[in-house]
Design a protein around this motif. Structure first.
Motif, PDB file in Angstrom:
ATOM      1  N   LYS A 162      -8.489   1.657  -3.077  1.00  0.00           N
ATOM      2  CA  LYS A 162      -9.431   0.629  -3.511  1.00  0.00           C
ATOM      3  C   LYS A 162      -9.084  -0.724  -2.908  1.00  0.00           C
ATOM      4  O   LYS A 162      -9.969  -1.485  -2.494  1.00  0.00           O
ATOM      5  CB  LYS A 162      -9.430   0.526  -5.041  1.00  0.00           C
ATOM      6  CG  LYS A 162     -10.060   1.706  -5.754  1.00  0.00           C
ATOM      7  CD  LYS A 162      -9.962   1.531  -7.267  1.00  0.00           C
ATOM      8  CE  LYS A 162     -10.482   2.737  -8.014  1.00  0.00           C
ATOM      9  NZ  LYS A 162     -10.322   2.595  -9.482  1.00  0.00           N
ATOM     10  N   ALA A 163      -7.784  -1.041  -2.853  1.00  0.00           N
ATOM     11  CA  ALA A 163      -7.358  -2.321  -2.292  1.00  0.00           C
ATOM     12  C   ALA A 163      -7.716  -2.402  -0.813  1.00  0.00           C
ATOM     13  O   ALA A 163      -8.186  -3.438  -0.326  1.00  0.00           O
ATOM     14  CB  ALA A 163      -5.857  -2.497  -2.500  1.00  0.00           C
TER      15      ALA A 163
ATOM     16  N   MET B 127       0.804  -1.207   0.000  1.00  0.00           N
ATOM     17  CA  MET B 127       0.000   0.000   0.000  1.00  0.00           C
ATOM     18  C   MET B 127       0.847   1.271   0.000  1.00  0.00           C
ATOM     19  O   MET B 127       0.353   2.343  -0.233  1.00  0.00           O
ATOM     20  CB  MET B 127      -0.923   0.031   1.225  1.00  0.00           C
ATOM     21  CG  MET B 127      -1.911  -1.115   1.256  1.00  0.00           C
ATOM     22  SD  MET B 127      -3.000  -1.138  -0.178  1.00  0.00           S
ATOM     23  CE  MET B 127      -3.864  -2.675   0.116  1.00  0.00           C
TER      24      MET B 127
ATOM     25  N   SER C  96     -11.440  -2.905  -0.277  1.00  0.00           N
ATOM     26  CA  SER C  96     -11.938  -4.240  -0.623  1.00  0.00           C
ATOM     27  C   SER C  96     -11.976  -5.164   0.586  1.00  0.00           C
ATOM     28  O   SER C  96     -12.622  -6.218   0.555  1.00  0.00           O
ATOM     29  CB  SER C  96     -11.067  -4.867  -1.720  1.00  0.00           C
ATOM     30  OG  SER C  96      -9.781  -5.193  -1.217  1.00  0.00           O
TER      31      SER C  96
ATOM     32  N   GLU D 185      -5.559   3.650  -6.240  1.00  0.00           N
ATOM     33  CA  GLU D 185      -5.509   2.195  -6.363  1.00  0.00           C
ATOM     34  C   GLU D 185      -5.279   1.529  -5.010  1.00  0.00           C
ATOM     35  O   GLU D 185      -5.888   0.506  -4.685  1.00  0.00           O
ATOM     36  CB  GLU D 185      -4.424   1.784  -7.367  1.00  0.00           C
ATOM     37  CG  GLU D 185      -4.730   2.206  -8.799  1.00  0.00           C
ATOM     38  CD  GLU D 185      -6.098   1.722  -9.263  1.00  0.00           C
ATOM     39  OE1 GLU D 185      -6.425   0.533  -9.039  1.00  0.00           O
ATOM     40  OE2 GLU D 185      -6.853   2.538  -9.835  1.00  0.00           O
TER      41      GLU D 185
END
Length: 284
Positions: A32-33, A4, A36, A29
């Motif tokens: 978003k990870a 991250m 999730s 990005e």
């Protein structure tokens, strides 16, 4: 979650229980990870709040205040979903503290305290009548942006602050003229202050004469717009009304005052009162 962030940018502290505190840089990005891993049964995402944070981030008004993004020992996100959604929506890169490897049960203790609001910020800065001042600022923002006065879209602290500081002198004057006279007007406090502010922006002398007649109720008679306004609001005191309806009545009476017309009764139009109808009531 080492993917991250750049490890070279991390300052890590770890306690005896393995809880780790780091400084991380998060882009869309990476956000978003992390999102999730957010459990569907956790606190519901509030879209208006997430979009507000995104507006602050995109405008460069986001302030790093040390509030952490938190994950548990299973690397599941348990705090920070709105901020991470703000990163995704804004397309920006932000820094956060990251508290990781927390006990799974830590989620149950997060955000259970009393949240601060803009009124708390105003009190810290020495302003009185902070709740009424905050409500007035929000009404001004809606008016300046062509919104219904009943609009419920959430504003961020920086957005409220920008409106407050832009109009701080006129806001303070409107409040000084309103506080202490709310009970005599049968108009909700924030709308009384907003009426002083809005009409003074149009014509300070006419506004002072009209609002003084309306609030004080002295030396007025039937046929005067201020008298008609007082009468109509007296009839409404038990039931109340939406904000747009209240302001339609105020503006209709003020317009008659400005145009030197007699007014014996203020009628409301049928159906919903829109912002466009309020604009039409403003004297030219």
């Amino acid at each position: 979650m080492s993917e991250m962030y750049d490890p070279k940018e991390v300052l890590a502290i770890e306690n005896a229980d393995g809880v780790r505190i780091t400084l991380i840089t998060v882009g869309p990005e990476a956000a978003k990870a992390m999102l999730s891993t957010y459990h569907v049964d956790y606190r519901k995402y509030r879209r208006s709040y997430g979009e507000g944070l995104a507006r602050d981030m995109a405008a460069g008004n986001w302030i790093f205040d040390g509030s952490p993004i938190r994950t548990d020992r299973n690397e599941n996100l348990i705090d920070g979903s709105h901020r991470l959604n703000g990163v995704v929506i804004s397309g920006t890169t932000q820094q956060f503290l990251h508290v990781s490897r927390l006990p799974v049960g830590a989620y149950d203790t997060i955000d259970t305290g009393l949240a601060r609001n803009y009124a708390d910020s105003l009190r810290r800065r020495g302003y009185k009548n902070a709740n009424m001042r905050t409500a007035l600022v929000k009404l001004i923002e809606r008016w300046e942006n062509g919104k219904s006065l009943g609009d419920t879209k959430r504003l961020t602290m920086s957005e409220i602050e920008a409106i407050h500081d832009k109009h701080v002198d006129s806001i303070s004057r409107a409040l000084s003229l309103s506080v202490g006279s709310v009970s005599r007007s049968n108009l909700p406090g924030a709308l009384l202050a907003f009426s002083w502010w809005l009409l003074s922006e149009h014509d300070s002398l006419k506004a002072k004469m009209f609002m003084t007649q309306f609030v004080e109720g002295e030396n007025i008679r039937k046929g005067m717009p201020a008298y008609a306004l007082r009468s109509r609001l007296y009839d409404m005191q038990e039931t109340g009304a939406p904000r747009n309806e209240y302001m339609y009545i105020v503006l209709r009476a003020y317009r008659a005052h400005c145009e030197g017309e007699e007014q014996y009764r203020i009628q409301l139009p049928t159906g919903l009162i829109t912002r466009e109808m309020l604009d039409e009531m403003m004297p030219r």
